[in-house]
Enzyme design. Structure first.
Site, PDB file in Angstrom:
ATOM      1  N   TYR A  45     131.500  70.494   2.707  1.00  0.00           N
ATOM      2  CA  TYR A  45     133.168  69.483   2.588  1.00  0.00           C
ATOM      3  C   TYR A  45     132.798  68.793   3.317  1.00  0.00           C
ATOM      4  O   TYR A  45     134.139  67.809   2.676  1.00  0.00           O
ATOM      5  CB  TYR A  45     133.741  71.226   3.406  1.00  0.00           C
ATOM      6  CG  TYR A  45     135.481  70.463   3.183  1.00  0.00           C
ATOM      7  CD1 TYR A  45     136.662  71.049   2.169  1.00  0.00           C
ATOM      8  CD2 TYR A  45     136.190  69.341   3.710  1.00  0.00           C
ATOM      9  CE1 TYR A  45     137.069  70.097   1.457  1.00  0.00           C
ATOM     10  CE2 TYR A  45     137.078  68.844   3.296  1.00  0.00           C
ATOM     11  CZ  TYR A  45     138.151  69.601   2.586  1.00  0.00           C
ATOM     12  OH  TYR A  45     139.384  69.013   2.543  1.00  0.00           O
TER      13      TYR A  45
ATOM     14  N   PHE B  14     146.783  46.950 -17.824  1.00  0.00           N
ATOM     15  CA  PHE B  14     145.579  47.838 -18.644  1.00  0.00           C
ATOM     16  C   PHE B  14     147.037  49.365 -18.738  1.00  0.00           C
ATOM     17  O   PHE B  14     147.531  49.628 -17.346  1.00  0.00           O
ATOM     18  CB  PHE B  14     144.516  48.519 -17.832  1.00  0.00           C
ATOM     19  CG  PHE B  14     144.121  49.742 -18.603  1.00  0.00           C
ATOM     20  CD1 PHE B  14     143.463  49.817 -19.733  1.00  0.00           C
ATOM     21  CD2 PHE B  14     143.871  51.237 -17.935  1.00  0.00           C
ATOM     22  CE1 PHE B  14     143.045  50.795 -20.598  1.00  0.00           C
ATOM     23  CE2 PHE B  14     142.781  51.975 -18.541  1.00  0.00           C
ATOM     24  CZ  PHE B  14     143.492  52.150 -20.134  1.00  0.00           C
ATOM     25  N   THR B  15     147.101  50.203 -19.383  1.00  0.00           N
ATOM     26  CA  THR B  15     147.746  51.498 -18.867  1.00  0.00           C
ATOM     27  C   THR B  15     148.176  52.016 -18.236  1.00  0.00           C
ATOM     28  O   THR B  15     148.988  52.065 -17.570  1.00  0.00           O
ATOM     29  CB  THR B  15     147.781  52.855 -20.347  1.00  0.00           C
ATOM     30  OG1 THR B  15     146.057  52.738 -19.829  1.00  0.00           O
ATOM     31  CG2 THR B  15     147.383  51.610 -21.820  1.00  0.00           C
TER      32      THR B  15
ATOM     33  N   ASP C  58     139.891  45.228 -11.422  1.00  0.00           N
ATOM     34  CA  ASP C  58     139.220  46.425 -11.311  1.00  0.00           C
ATOM     35  C   ASP C  58     138.149  46.767 -12.365  1.00  0.00           C
ATOM     36  O   ASP C  58     137.937  45.801 -12.959  1.00  0.00           O
ATOM     37  CB  ASP C  58     139.989  46.672 -12.041  1.00  0.00           C
ATOM     38  CG  ASP C  58     140.119  47.834 -13.566  1.00  0.00           C
ATOM     39  OD1 ASP C  58     138.997  48.837 -13.748  1.00  0.00           O
ATOM     40  OD2 ASP C  58     141.077  48.167 -14.078  1.00  0.00           O
TER      41      ASP C  58
ATOM     42  N   LYS D 276     132.838  55.022 -16.926  1.00  0.00           N
ATOM     43  CA  LYS D 276     132.674  53.876 -17.908  1.00  0.00           C
ATOM     44  C   LYS D 276     130.825  53.253 -17.392  1.00  0.00           C
ATOM     45  O   LYS D 276     130.127  54.602 -17.523  1.00  0.00           O
ATOM     46  CB  LYS D 276     133.573  53.037 -17.613  1.00  0.00           C
ATOM     47  CG  LYS D 276     134.511  53.263 -19.113  1.00  0.00           C
ATOM     48  CD  LYS D 276     135.618  53.631 -18.090  1.00  0.00           C
ATOM     49  CE  LYS D 276     137.132  54.207 -18.759  1.00  0.00           C
ATOM     50  NZ  LYS D 276     138.270  55.417 -17.828  1.00  0.00           N
TER      51      LYS D 276
ATOM     52  N   ARG E 264     145.386  51.080 -29.980  1.00  0.00           N
ATOM     53  CA  ARG E 264     145.444  50.101 -28.983  1.00  0.00           C
ATOM     54  C   ARG E 264     146.662  49.523 -29.203  1.00  0.00           C
ATOM     55  O   ARG E 264     146.307  48.418 -29.893  1.00  0.00           O
ATOM     56  CB  ARG E 264     144.101  50.089 -28.406  1.00  0.00           C
ATOM     57  CG  ARG E 264     143.378  50.455 -27.801  1.00  0.00           C
ATOM     58  CD  ARG E 264     142.982  50.785 -26.037  1.00  0.00           C
ATOM     59  NE  ARG E 264     144.525  51.399 -25.661  1.00  0.00           N
ATOM     60  CZ  ARG E 264     144.026  52.320 -24.415  1.00  0.00           C
ATOM     61  NH1 ARG E 264     143.996  52.658 -23.875  1.00  0.00           N
ATOM     62  NH2 ARG E 264     145.505  53.709 -24.845  1.00  0.00           N
TER      63      ARG E 264
ATOM     64  N   PHE F  37     150.458  57.211 -24.993  1.00  0.00           N
ATOM     65  CA  PHE F  37     150.086  57.248 -26.380  1.00  0.00           C
ATOM     66  C   PHE F  37     148.673  58.314 -26.523  1.00  0.00           C
ATOM     67  O   PHE F  37     148.716  58.823 -27.520  1.00  0.00           O
ATOM     68  CB  PHE F  37     148.563  56.235 -25.979  1.00  0.00           C
ATOM     69  CG  PHE F  37     148.248  56.155 -25.075  1.00  0.00           C
ATOM     70  CD1 PHE F  37     148.954  55.591 -23.573  1.00  0.00           C
ATOM     71  CD2 PHE F  37     147.308  56.432 -24.227  1.00  0.00           C
ATOM     72  CE1 PHE F  37     148.209  55.288 -22.464  1.00  0.00           C
ATOM     73  CE2 PHE F  37     145.880  56.661 -23.485  1.00  0.00           C
ATOM     74  CZ  PHE F  37     146.947  56.193 -22.886  1.00  0.00           C
TER      75      PHE F  37
HETATM   76  N1  PM9 Z   1     140.385  53.927 -19.774  1.00  0.00           N
HETATM   77  C1  PM9 Z   1     139.604  54.338 -21.697  1.00  0.00           C
HETATM   78  O1  PM9 Z   1     139.400  54.901 -22.780  1.00  0.00           O
HETATM   79  C2  PM9 Z   1     140.721  56.160 -20.324  1.00  0.00           C
HETATM   80  C3  PM9 Z   1     141.860  56.754 -20.696  1.00  0.00           C
HETATM   81  S1  PM9 Z   1     142.384  55.203 -21.256  1.00  0.00           S
HETATM   82  C4  PM9 Z   1     142.808  55.827 -22.563  1.00  0.00           C
HETATM   83  O2  PM9 Z   1     139.550  53.156 -21.635  1.00  0.00           O
HETATM   84  C5  PM9 Z   1     140.639  50.871 -17.207  1.00  0.00           C
HETATM   85  C6  PM9 Z   1     140.467  48.833 -17.061  1.00  0.00           C
HETATM   86  C7  PM9 Z   1     140.125  51.314 -18.213  1.00  0.00           C
HETATM   87  C8  PM9 Z   1     140.594  53.282 -16.915  1.00  0.00           C
HETATM   88  C9  PM9 Z   1     140.088  53.818 -18.356  1.00  0.00           C
HETATM   89  C10 PM9 Z   1     141.038  52.887 -15.632  1.00  0.00           C
HETATM   90  C11 PM9 Z   1     141.357  54.414 -15.588  1.00  0.00           C
HETATM   91  C12 PM9 Z   1     141.129  51.966 -15.623  1.00  0.00           C
HETATM   92  N2  PM9 Z   1     140.853  50.619 -16.250  1.00  0.00           N
HETATM   93  O3  PM9 Z   1     140.484  57.382 -16.900  1.00  0.00           O
HETATM   94  O4  PM9 Z   1     140.994  56.995 -14.489  1.00  0.00           O
HETATM   95  O5  PM9 Z   1     139.543  50.862 -18.789  1.00  0.00           O
HETATM   96  O6  PM9 Z   1     138.630  57.504 -14.705  1.00  0.00           O
HETATM   97  O7  PM9 Z   1     140.199  55.421 -15.106  1.00  0.00           O
HETATM   98  C13 PM9 Z   1     140.105  54.423 -20.775  1.00  0.00           C
HETATM   99  P1  PM9 Z   1     140.113  57.003 -15.154  1.00  0.00           P
END
Ligand code: PM9
Length: 470
Positions: free
Chosen positions: A85, A137-138, A228, A271, A395, A462
């Site tokens: 843990y 970014f979303t 980011d 990523k 997008r 989306f």
């Molecule tokens: N990006 C993408 O497919 C997955 C979710 S939105 C469709 O591009 C940036 C630049 C991203 C991102 C996720 C996140 C969030 C932060 N910054 O998905 O929570 O492209 O791990 O990261 C997606 P998490």
């Protein structure tokens, strides 16, 4: 500066062409479906590719997030999980990897990127604050807004033009940033939100000169600069290829220098880091770290796992090291560029220069007869799936959501359908099949009629919205 072709890029590195620096040792069969099956699946999914079952998908280009293939070393690391843990040895490996390759002093692990976005937004933002960033970014913007801030886009104008060949379309426009600081006051700006390769602009990079200049501006006003870092290794490759003085520098060196201009970063490790889950937040400031380390136990998990299993942290620590290999990044971006160049040869409208993680189809030019209010990019994602079982993502107007003040759609200039390439997963032959299907949709473009929105969730619509054909 000119966008280099694949050919000149190969020559620059003393090779005729790139190839993947790995070979395949395990395969996962794909499902081939017929058109009537896909038509049913698409209707059941409300014409939203996020609502398809992946069993009904042939080539999955929805996202590069959590969809990459791990190496044999990473899988071996999964067996070395220390599932304690507290104080797992895998956490310390991860901390060491982040310090070594990103240079930040303190690490806070999170389950994925938005977990980190939540913590940093909650900690630094006060209601009424303003956050400038190089395009929204979303999930990032939503967490900033939920914490009470207003987001301001301060990216260069070229980023909104899919045909501009500017080599660094991710750069911050310093005049826009300075004007915002003058307008709202530095004390109302807790940090500048800078993304390395800008996802919504088409995976476009930020130059080293720009981050340096943004740093200077922030220093003059006592404003933090946060990064980011989700796709920073891809950004580093573009700097190596396009910015004077960096051709002989390694991806790892460029990454470290870039991060050195910032005060901290959040990361979706799903990523760049070649893992299926994971993320982190890293900062240099001791007292900010104290607060974040305290908050992470409320929302994610103890500060030595933050929502990840020990085995996940081990695979992630190994993935970080693999992700900065020059050969890896070159072949990753090379594959994306291969697809982009095929489509360009066939006169199919895409965002150029081709970005790091995806080829973005320009749905405005693709379906010139469709108004943005009938969702051209969403329509194109649906048509592509129907044609071949290839899954892509909208997008454009759907992703942009609604203006919190007026309730009307936000109408972004870019109306794009993203063909996102997972890392180390598909072959060049898959890219050929994708290009052929895009071409088939392009040839049949006049028949497209668009979609009507019939269900819309409150946040990040989306992901779960539903549509019907017009
Ligand atoms: N990006 C993408 O497919 C997955 C979710 S939105 C469709 O591009 C940036 C630049 C991203 C991102 C996720 C996140 C969030 C932060 N910054 O998905 O929570 O492209 O791990 O990261 C997606 P998490």
């Amino acid at each position: 500066m000119r966008h280099q072709s694949l050919h000149t890029m190969g020559q620059q590195h003393g090779r005729r062409s790139w190839a993947e620096p790995w070979k395949i040792k395990m395969v996962e069969p794909l499902n081939m479906t017929d058109r009537p099956t896909r038509a049913r699946a698409l209707a059941d999914a409300g014409y939203n590719t996020f609502l398809l079952h992946s069993a009904d998908v042939y080539i999955d280009l929805l996202t590069d997030s959590g969809t990459s293939a791990m190496s044999d070393r990473q899988w071996a690391g999964m067996l070395l999980g220390d599932e304690a843990y507290a104080g797992s040895r895998n956490y310390y490996h991860l901390e060491e990897a982040v310090r070594r390759f990103y240079g930040y002093r303190h690490l806070v692990p999170t389950h994925q990127g938005r977990g980190a976005e939540h913590l940093i937004s909650r900690t630094l933002i006060r209601p009424g604050d303003h956050i400038p960033g190089n395009m929204y970014f979303t999930t990032t913007r939503l967490h900033q807004e939920l914490a009470g801030a207003t987001f301001h886009d301060v990216i260069v104008d070229e980023a909104h033009d899919p045909e501009s060949l500017h080599p660094f379309k991710g750069d911050v426009d310093l005049a826009k940033l300075a004007a915002l600081i003058d307008e709202v006051g530095a004390e109302q700006i807790p940090y500048v939100s800078l993304a390395g390769t800008v996802n919504m602009a088409g995976g476009q990079p930020v130059s080293m000169a720009n981050v340096r200049a943004v740093r200077e501006l922030c220093d003059r006003h006592g404003i933090r600069l946060l990064l980011d870092a989700t796709r920073m290794v891809e950004n580093a490759l573009f700097i190596q290829e396009r910015e004077e003085g960096y051709a002989q520098r390694s991806i790892a060196e460029i990454l470290l220098e870039f991060c050195g201009y910032t005060d901290g970063a959040w990361m979706s490790s799903k990523k760049d880091h070649l893992v299926n889950i994971g993320g982190w937040l890293a900062v240099n400031d001791d007292s900010l770290f104290e607060e974040l380390r305290n908050l992470v136990v409320v929302y994610e998990g103890l500060h030595t796992y933050g929502g990840m299993a020990g085995r996940d942290m081990e695979a992630l620590a190994i993935g970080i090291e693999e992700s900065v290999s020059d050969d890896h990044v070159r072949s990753r971006v090379g594959q994306v560029r291969y697809l982009g160049e095929l489509l360009t040869q066939w006169q199919i409208p895409i965002v150029r220069p081709v970005g790091g993680h995806a080829v973005f189809l320009d749905a405005r030019r693709f379906y010139a007869h469709l108004a943005q209010d009938v969702f051209p990019a969403q329509t194109l994602a649906a048509e592509l799936y129907l044609d071949s079982g290839i899954r892509s993502m909208e997008r454009g107007i759907v992703s942009a959501g609604r203006d919190p003040e007026t309730g009307d759609h936000k109408r972004p200039k870019l109306e794009l359908t993203r063909l996102t390439i997972p890392r180390r997963v598909y072959t060049q032959a898959h890219m050929d099949v994708v290009a052929e299907s895009v071409k088939a949709c392009f040839d049949a473009r006049d028949a497209a009629r668009g979609l009507r929105l019939v269900y819309e969730p409150r946040y990040l619509r989306f992901f779960q919205a539903r549509f019907e054909p017009l």
